[in-house]
Design a protein around this motif. Structure first.
Motif, PDB file in Angstrom:
ATOM      1  N   ARG A 269       0.843  -1.207   0.000  1.00 53.25           N
ATOM      2  CA  ARG A 269       0.000   0.000   0.000  1.00 53.25           C
ATOM      3  C   ARG A 269       0.875   1.253   0.000  1.00 53.25           C
ATOM      4  O   ARG A 269       0.522   2.261  -0.629  1.00 53.25           O
ATOM      5  N   TRP A 270       1.997   1.189   0.720  1.00 54.62           N
ATOM      6  CA  TRP A 270       2.919   2.332   0.731  1.00 54.62           C
ATOM      7  C   TRP A 270       3.458   2.583  -0.681  1.00 54.62           C
ATOM      8  O   TRP A 270       3.525   3.735  -1.138  1.00 54.62           O
TER       9      TRP A 270
ATOM     10  N   ALA B 219      -0.191   7.440  -7.785  1.00 56.11           N
ATOM     11  CA  ALA B 219      -1.286   8.162  -7.143  1.00 56.11           C
ATOM     12  C   ALA B 219      -2.334   8.590  -8.168  1.00 56.11           C
ATOM     13  O   ALA B 219      -2.011   8.899  -9.325  1.00 56.11           O
TER      14      ALA B 219
ATOM     15  N   HIS C 179      -7.067   1.127  -8.657  1.00 57.50           N
ATOM     16  CA  HIS C 179      -6.305   1.682  -7.526  1.00 57.50           C
ATOM     17  C   HIS C 179      -7.009   1.391  -6.204  1.00 57.50           C
ATOM     18  O   HIS C 179      -6.376   0.948  -5.231  1.00 57.50           O
ATOM     19  N   GLU C 180      -8.307   1.622  -6.158  1.00 54.92           N
ATOM     20  CA  GLU C 180      -9.052   1.425  -4.915  1.00 54.92           C
ATOM     21  C   GLU C 180      -9.092  -0.052  -4.527  1.00 54.92           C
ATOM     22  O   GLU C 180      -8.998  -0.407  -3.344  1.00 54.92           O
TER      23      GLU C 180
ATOM     24  N   LYS D 128      -5.758  -1.028  -3.043  1.00 54.92           N
ATOM     25  CA  LYS D 128      -5.608  -0.532  -1.674  1.00 54.92           C
ATOM     26  C   LYS D 128      -6.240  -1.507  -0.684  1.00 54.92           C
ATOM     27  O   LYS D 128      -5.734  -1.714   0.419  1.00 54.92           O
TER      28      LYS D 128
ATOM     29  N   SER E  70      -7.601  10.802 -13.838  1.00 54.73           N
ATOM     30  CA  SER E  70      -7.697   9.333 -13.800  1.00 54.73           C
ATOM     31  C   SER E  70      -9.079   8.875 -14.249  1.00 54.73           C
ATOM     32  O   SER E  70     -10.102   9.412 -13.817  1.00 54.73           O
TER      33      SER E  70
ATOM     34  N   ALA F 159       0.931   4.225  -2.907  1.00 54.36           N
ATOM     35  CA  ALA F 159       0.678   5.642  -2.621  1.00 54.36           C
ATOM     36  C   ALA F 159       1.760   6.558  -3.179  1.00 54.36           C
ATOM     37  O   ALA F 159       1.662   7.785  -3.042  1.00 54.36           O
ATOM     38  N   ARG F 160       2.781   5.984  -3.808  1.00 50.35           N
ATOM     39  CA  ARG F 160       3.843   6.810  -4.374  1.00 50.35           C
ATOM     40  C   ARG F 160       3.291   7.695  -5.492  1.00 50.35           C
ATOM     41  O   ARG F 160       2.277   7.363  -6.117  1.00 50.35           O
ATOM     42  N   PRO F 161       3.950   8.823  -5.769  1.00 48.84           N
ATOM     43  CA  PRO F 161       3.441   9.758  -6.788  1.00 48.84           C
ATOM     44  C   PRO F 161       3.245   9.111  -8.156  1.00 48.84           C
ATOM     45  O   PRO F 161       2.332   9.499  -8.894  1.00 48.84           O
TER      46      PRO F 161
END
Length: 356
Positions: A32-33, A41, A54-55, A58, A46, A36-38
């Motif tokens: 997850r980290w 993101a 993406h969701e 997560k 989008s 979250a990177r640029p």
């Protein structure tokens, strides 16, 4: 696990798990980290398919992603970014630990993920290696293994500064677009928002480590003029090069299980040296030329930041034909004065008796 200092708090280390040998296992939290990177993101542009992907990742970051889900992404760059991320993620999960993944990737000779992901892995590995570290000089020196450094000479000191930080300050004085405009108009002078790491401010490093604004003094020896034309050379107790050497020792011990001693030196005194390893592209080329007795221009020689000797605590762990001989290491800048260490070089190119 208790730590003396939680430095580099944004490197994802605290989301990782440890296996029985102390190596880092990728967790859902770490994935997850990464998500979250640029580079991954969500942005206002989008599309619905990207938002859904993406969701869902997560919620279940290790889940299988069908090729049709990637094909549904309207933006080609987004498709490429997710394809690369999933390749990286699947490699981590298959390897089981970041250490195994890194060693396998570098030994394969086919690095198929971007530098940004490799540097993230190296930072997490170093954060693990230095988890018991109480020396700010070593922690700052370790940044050299995953963040390019600009080398400058100032008042007789050789200083390493974080390239990205220094470039940002030179362009914007740390004030964003407003600062850029003020600098261009001459209304603002670049401000020195960086400082040389010293015994007096070392305690600040732990709170400010993610800002990368400490300069590391790589000056290893001080020359003092004595009377009658004599000079006295004294090795500095807080040499940044010595701190870097300690980090490299830990790096080798952690990933190869081999104990080595690394010391900065000014020159190769052995005319028949047997083995060398460049810590970067430039020093590798320079040492190769010197070893082959090819001429090296003075301008290239001046790029050498330092040489080191590496000796094995147990010579039996070395190849028989070089056992007991020192290994010479080199560190150099490129033509723009930037050092870009390739930490894998130490792992791939040591004369080991057998593969570790």
């Amino acid at each position: 696990m208790t730590t003396l200092h939680d430095f580099w708090p944004h490197c994802g280390f605290q989301t990782l798990e440890h296996d029985v040998r102390g190596w880092l296992a990728p967790s859902d939290g770490y994935l997850r980290w990464l998500l979250a990177r640029p580079e991954l993101a969500l942005v206002p542009e989008s599309c619905a398919a990207e938002i859904a992907l993406h969701e869902s990742l997560k919620v279940s970051p290790a889940r299988v992603v069908a090729s049709a889900e990637l094909a549904a992404l309207q933006d080609a760059d987004a498709r490429e970014n997710y394809t690369v991320f999933l390749r990286f993620r699947d490699g981590l999960l298959a390897a089981g630990t970041l250490e195994v993944y890194y060693l396998q990737l570098m030994r394969s000779g086919a690095v198929n993920v971007p530098t940004v992901f490799i540097d993230a892995v190296v930072q997490a590995l170093l954060r693990n290696v230095l988890d018991d570290c109480n020396d700010a000089f070593e922690a700052r020196a370790a940044e050299m293994l995953f963040r390019p450094q600009r080398i400058t000479l100032q008042d007789g000191q050789m200083l390493a500064g974080d390239r990205e930080t220094l470039d940002m300050l030179n362009e914007t004085a740390g004030l964003g677009e407003v600062g850029r405009l003020l600098l261009q108009s001459g209304a603002l002078q670049p401000t020195a928002q960086v400082k040389v790491l010293s015994a007096d401010n070392a305690a600040q490093y732990w709170q400010e480590s993610d800002r990368h604004h400490f300069l590391l003094d790589l000056t290893h020896e001080l020359t003092q003029d004595l009377s009658h034309g004599l000079t006295f050379k004294m090795t500095r107790a807080r040499s940044g090069l010595k701190a870097l050497a300690r980090v490299l020792e830990r790096w080798v011990a952690h990933l190869l299980g081999v104990q080595v001693l690394i010391e900065p030196v000014h020159q190769v005194t052995d005319s028949a040296w047997r083995w060398h390893v460049g810590l970067d592209v430039e020093s590798t080329a320079i040492l190769n030329d010197l070893y082959q007795d090819r001429p090296v221009e003075a301008e290239r020689m001046q790029r050498l930041v330092s040489l080191f000797t590496l000796t094995f605590a147990n010579p039996a762990e070395m190849r028989a034909d070089v056992a007991g001989k020192p290994v010479y290491l080199g560190l150099a800048t490129n033509a723009e004065g930037v050092v870009r260490i390739k930490p894998q070089n130490l792992l791939l190119n040591l004369p080991l008796a057998s593969a570790s």
